[in-house]
Enzyme design. Structure first.
Site, PDB file in Angstrom:
ATOM      1  N   ASP A 141       0.857  -1.184   0.000  1.00 23.65           N
ATOM      2  CA  ASP A 141       0.000   0.000   0.000  1.00 23.65           C
ATOM      3  C   ASP A 141       0.903   1.247   0.000  1.00 23.65           C
ATOM      4  OD1 ASP A 141      -2.154   1.655  -0.125  1.00 23.65           O
ATOM      5  OD2 ASP A 141      -3.147   0.926   1.664  1.00 23.65           O
TER       6      ASP A 141
HETATM    7  C1  BGC Z   1      -4.994   3.389   0.126  1.00 19.19           C
HETATM    8  C2  BGC Z   1      -5.238   2.363  -0.946  1.00 19.19           C
HETATM    9  C3  BGC Z   1      -5.167   3.009  -2.296  1.00 19.19           C
HETATM   10  C4  BGC Z   1      -3.821   3.659  -2.443  1.00 19.19           C
HETATM   11  C5  BGC Z   1      -3.605   4.289  -3.793  1.00 19.19           C
HETATM   12  C6  BGC Z   1      -3.748   4.201  -0.130  1.00 19.19           C
HETATM   13  O1  BGC Z   1      -3.659   5.290   0.714  1.00 19.19           O
HETATM   14  O2  BGC Z   1      -4.919   2.746   1.378  1.00 19.19           O
HETATM   15  O3  BGC Z   1      -6.481   1.751  -0.751  1.00 19.19           O
HETATM   16  O4  BGC Z   1      -5.401   2.064  -3.297  1.00 19.19           O
HETATM   17  O5  BGC Z   1      -3.688   4.654  -1.452  1.00 19.19           O
HETATM   18  O6  BGC Z   1      -4.360   5.415  -3.968  1.00 19.19           O
END
Ligand code: BGC
Length: 737
Positions: free
Chosen positions: A269
């Site tokens: 993530d």
């Molecule tokens: C989130 C994810 C997301 C990623 C990309 C993160 O902060 O937890 O769910 O896909 O950002 O935007």
């Protein structure tokens, strides 16, 4: 490209190039004019490094992405295209209900269709991967991201997660996976694992769960989506039993790769690799990179870690080059499956964008799905409203005339093309008297990104008075209340999940002058609305319904569409009940009444039951269930038992009921939940009609992690319940021998 050619490409790449493929940076760092300066570049990376990266996130639009891709490939030593990723959560430009609302449809068909539309729009806008489905099981309504989940139940989440994968990747109706085909986008299951269980519902909080709970409740939906062919998985921000997911070898190498047999691309993530420093298990970014690669992360989303240290870790002998080869190869394979070596822009096309984004067909589906995601909680003979009552309806509240119903993870480029409730009613020939009444947010509170409504006491008082006057002269009041979208989503946890206090004040002031209140509640979570339910004659939960929200609300309020939604999470009575979920265990001192007397399970000052249970939802007719009949009362491992009910529509209107099967394993070597959803069926019943509904119960549905952590059934007593929600007592007993 043939696999052999991919292997050759890998051989031809330098170590830095291979590591580059394992790096994803935000679009802001890749300047249009060729590379890579940095509007938001806080990594201060040399250009030579950035020109080797494998993926970019966060930009959409066929034209911009084409330009970026062209420029990037021209500079790359092997001209390898970028993988372009984005969060298409509940739609790209045509916005569907938030996933929690989609959960309430209990309709894998609709969920698949919505994902299909999202995929078509997203690929036309030049994207290759969406960071969806989010399959975190959620039990704590305080957590802001419950809106992104389809709810609290492992079975429902698994069914809907599979539907999303089919819709995105185009592998529905038995079709083989072909990501290169037009309209198909790669899905990404997230967040692995158990991000949905942060202590206290606090965002980014740690997670402590027993292995049994993980395996039985939290893993199944991820696993189901992987088995459905989802090609990517994302790690989670949280620690899981004290080890951050992005450095958790057991989780990724054993559970994900070995047990779940996931062989696709595993991405961290956003900055989760570097966050292991804050978690306190890595001393610095170099160590974080090492932990992540050893644990199995193929692609580092946005951290400093891989791009800076991975090559060096290989050169120093701390990380075997084979691990980099594996990670890089998974990236190349996905690019190849998407057909990017032949066509790096995939379906991105300005003409296509103009043709299909927000086209009529997509909007119609969004309208249909929104209406079916609404949950009618209460109706004292006031709904559906009659259109003839034109001129006597007051539409009051901060959600009465706004398009801002998209939810926290939707970024339509033309939000103004959404439909407000007022517009939805007007389209039916109903002209309501409209009054805002108050602002969405209380002035003293602020949404997560610091936005807040700013107003004076006088302005507020003016709106309230105007609303009361409007209510006085109307026969019926439709009151549109709810939380702000920025009170939900990532970073949107709340300790107090009631409605803003000015909205409650508005409710009470309106109720003093008009008792015929229909409240429409907008939210990204199960908000605490006990007061609203008490004061209103009808309550309709509409979550964040999306682009066609206004039309869909009008459809349901005026009975052009029958409400059909069932709660995908329990609705708590008070914040103190949270976390509350239906599939809990019995205690040594059960409490059937729910309110505590003496030394039994529960609270002194609150019921143990939610205001409305999982699976609950009314419509404009009544259904009567017969007793459950079993084909036999003893079953073996080889034979199924069939459980049957007759459901009768005793009302005056045709409608659809979602018939739900729950099982209870009465005694086991470990305690078992009182009820587990194991099946559901939608049945259309004409007014007065009866239909038999049957479920086959097979031995595999009775398996669980027993005392020895084996996944197996145990002979003994079971109860099969069939009813209209999870509180049903309509059950019949059978034995497994
Ligand atoms: C989130 C994810 C997301 C990623 C990309 C993160 O902060 O937890 O769910 O896909 O950002 O935007």
């Amino acid at each position: 490209m043939e696999y052999k050619q991919l292997e050759q490409l890998l051989k031809d790449m330098s170590l830095e190039e291979k590591v580059g493929q394992m790096v994803q940076l935000p679009a802001g760092m890749i300047a249009k004019e060729g590379l890579i300066t940095g509007q938001v570049d806080n990594l201060h990376l040399p250009k030579e490094q950035k020109r080797l990266i494998g993926s970019v996130l966060g930009l959409t639009g066929a034209e911009d992405l084409r330009e970026m891709q062209e420029n990037f490939m021209a500079e790359h030593p092997h001209h390898i295209p970028l993988l372009l990723m984005y969060d298409v959560i509940n739609g790209m430009e045509t916005i569907f209900p938030i996933p929690l609302g989609q959960g309430c449809t209990f309709s894998p068909e609709l969920v698949e269709q919505a994902a299909r539309v999202a995929a078509k729009e997203a690929t036309a806008a030049g994207l290759h991967v969406t960071f969806s489905p989010m399959l975190d099981l959620v039990r704590d309504a305080r957590w802001g991201r419950v809106m992104e989940s389809t709810g609290e139940d492992p079975y429902l989440n698994a069914e809907l997660g599979k539907a999303m994968v089919r819709g995105y990747q185009g592998s529905g109706k038995g079709e083989a996976l072909d990501l290169a085909k037009e309209g198909n986008i790669a899905g990404c299951v997230k967040h692995f694992a158990a991000y949905g269980a942060p202590l206290g519902g606090r965002e980014y909080e740690n997670v402590e769960l027993s292995e049994r709970t993980l395996r039985e409740d939290y893993f199944p939906a991820y696993q189901a989506a992987i088995e459905e062919g989802c090609v990517m998985v994302m790690t989670s921000f949280n620690t899981l039993n004290r080890i951050p997911s992005s450095g958790n070898k057991w989780l990724m190498r054993k559970v994900l790769r070995e047990e779940m047999k996931f062989d696709g691309l595993l991405i961290s993530d956003y900055s989760a690799v570097d966050e292991m420093i804050s978690h306190g298990i890595a001393a610095d970014s170099r160590e974080a990179a090492k932990l992540a690669i050893l644990a199995g992360v193929d692609m580092d989303m946005v951290s400093n870690a891989y791009i800076r240290y991975l090559a060096e870790l290989v050169r120093s002998g701390e990380v075997e080059e084979r691990l980099v080869d594996d990670g890089c190869m998974r990236v190349l394979k996905l690019k190849n499956e998407l057909g990017l070596f032949e066509n790096p822009f995939k379906d991105g096309s300005v003409e296509k964008e103009m043709e299909i984004l927000l086209c009529k067909e997509h909007r119609n589906l969004a309208r249909k799905m929104a209406a079916k995601s609404f949950v009618l909680l209460k109706n004292e003979k006031i709904l559906p409203l009659a259109k003839e009552a034109n001129g006597t309806v007051a539409l009051i509240g901060p959600y009465a005339d706004t398009v801002d119903m998209f939810g926290a993870w939707s970024f339509p480029k033309k939000p103004e093309l959404g439909v407000t409730i007022k517009q939805g009613m007007e389209a039916k020939g109903v002209v309501p008297a409209v009054s805002k009444g108050c602002f969405i947010q209380d002035e003293d509170k602020q949404a997560k990104v610091g936005q807040k409504d700013v107003y004076t006491e006088e302005e507020l008082e003016f709106l309230m008075k105007e609303a009361v006057e409007t209510a006085k002269s109307a026969e019926t009041v439709i009151l549109c209340l709810g939380e702000h979208r920025e009170y939900t989503g990532e970073g949107g946890s709340r300790a107090d999940i009631t409605l803003p206090k000015h909205q409650l004040e508005l409710l009470h002031r309106v109720a003093k002058v008009n008792k015929n209140i229909v409240t429409v509640v907008f939210s990204g979570r199960p908000v605490v609305i006990s007061e609203v339910v008490e004061v209103s004659k009808a309550v309709l939960m509409v979550w964040m319904p999306g682009t066609e929200g206004g039309n869909a609300v009008a459809d349901v309020l005026y009975g052009d569409v029958m409400p059909e939604g069932k709660l995908s999470m329990c609705l708590p009575r008070s914040v103190g009940q949270v976390p509350i979920f239906y599939n809990k265990f019995r205690t040594g001192r059960p409490n059937e009444e729910g309110t505590r007397v003496g030394f039994i399970h529960g609270y002194i000052d609150e019921s143990i039951y939610p205001l409305f249970p999982f699976g609950y939802g009314l419509t404009y007719t009544d259904f009567v269930y017969s007793e459950v009949k079993l084909s036999k009362d003893t079953m073996t491992k080889e034979e199924a038992v069939t459980a049957t009910v007759t459901v009768t529509n005793t009302g005056m209107r045709d409608a659809v009921e979602t018939v739900q099967l729950y099982l209870w394993d009465v005694t086991g070597s470990v305690v078992r939940p009182e009820k587990m959803l194991k099946g559901f069926q939608k049945v259309s019943l004409k007014a007065g009609e009866s239909k038999e509904v049957s479920f086959a119960i097979t031995e595999d549905m009775l398996r669980f992690y027993n005392i020895d952590m084996e996944f197996a059934s145990e002979p003994g007593r079971f109860v099969a319940y069939i009813g209209s929600d999870s509180s049903t007592k309509n059950g019949a007993e059978f034995r497994l021998v």
